[in-house]
Design an enzyme around this catalytic site. Sequence first.
Site, short mmCIF file in Angstrom:
data_model
loop_
_atom_site.label_atom_id
_atom_site.label_comp_id
_atom_site.label_asym_id
_atom_site.label_seq_id
_atom_site.Cartn_x
_atom_site.Cartn_y
_atom_site.Cartn_z
N TYR A 150 0.83 -1.21 0.00
CA TYR A 150 0.00 0.00 0.00
C TYR A 150 0.87 1.26 0.00
CZ TYR A 150 -3.89 2.96 1.74
OH TYR A 150 -4.85 3.93 1.91
N LYS A 162 1.02 4.19 -2.83
CA LYS A 162 0.55 5.53 -2.48
C LYS A 162 1.63 6.60 -2.70
CE LYS A 162 -3.72 4.79 -1.32
NZ LYS A 162 -4.79 5.25 -2.26
#
Length: 299
Positions: free
Chosen positions: A164, A168
């Site tokens: 993640y 991001k």
Amino acid sequence: MSIRFDDRVAIVTGAGGGLGRAYALGLARRGAKVVVNDLGGARDGTGRSDAAAKVVAEIREAGGEAMANGGSVTDFDQMEQMVAAAKEKWGGVHILINNAGVLRDKSFAKMDPEDFRFVVDVHLNGSANVTKAVWETMREQNYGRILMTASSTGLFGNFGQANYGAAKLGLAGLARTLHLEGAKYGIRVNTLAPVAGTRMTEDIFPEAAFDLFTPESVAPAALYLVSEDAPGNAIVGAGAGVFQTAYVTLTPGVRLQGEELGPEGVAAHWAEIADRRGEIVPQSGGEQAQTIFAKLQNI
């Protein structure tokens, strides 16, 4: 000053619930025609549902205009078809909020490579797919507002979220480059790092905090960042009604020469290299080279 989106067409991905739903409803209340995109899957990306259609029904019941789309952001052809449908119905696409995402959290030692690839594919490649699908339309219109969804995990790191976090921070880098490429075409690109209590975070937040960190308390930042008078190249944090900005900075640095030009020299001068006094916020990657050239000219 009232921010309105009359005569604007917006696409919001991952808009079947949580933050995306709040963005879609907010845009519609202020006059936008909204494409509500959501595959309708679970938090890990599996399965399907009619989540998008339910949000469209909410918008229509309130007197707004919207259409549902169940395409996957990982499929570029489906995203092109979504954009074509919006243009056919409403004549253009002016706003894109890339919000779709999944979580497959594990420590890196325990993470399957497929879980790493899939999360990066949905967040980073998915956002690139949708953005690419609207890019030429926005260039031709000489107008566009695009919002990427980053995270404090990407900006600052978080245990158990290597996949993640990689995706991001990649989105923040994508936004900064597209800001430079889109500026002359009236396209402004920004990044939002939201903190909200949603289906994605319901087992992470304490219950009391969950109730404070509503999607609706984040939405004002998202709507401002896709408005006509939005800034460009901003990284904005938002949660529980608190709004912040984040920056990537560069210290003045130190030039090493001769015998000092080695790892021992870097170690010896580390405190000076890392000294943040006089740091700058570069507006493009080229500024790093410019600061180095300036150092060379001053010696």
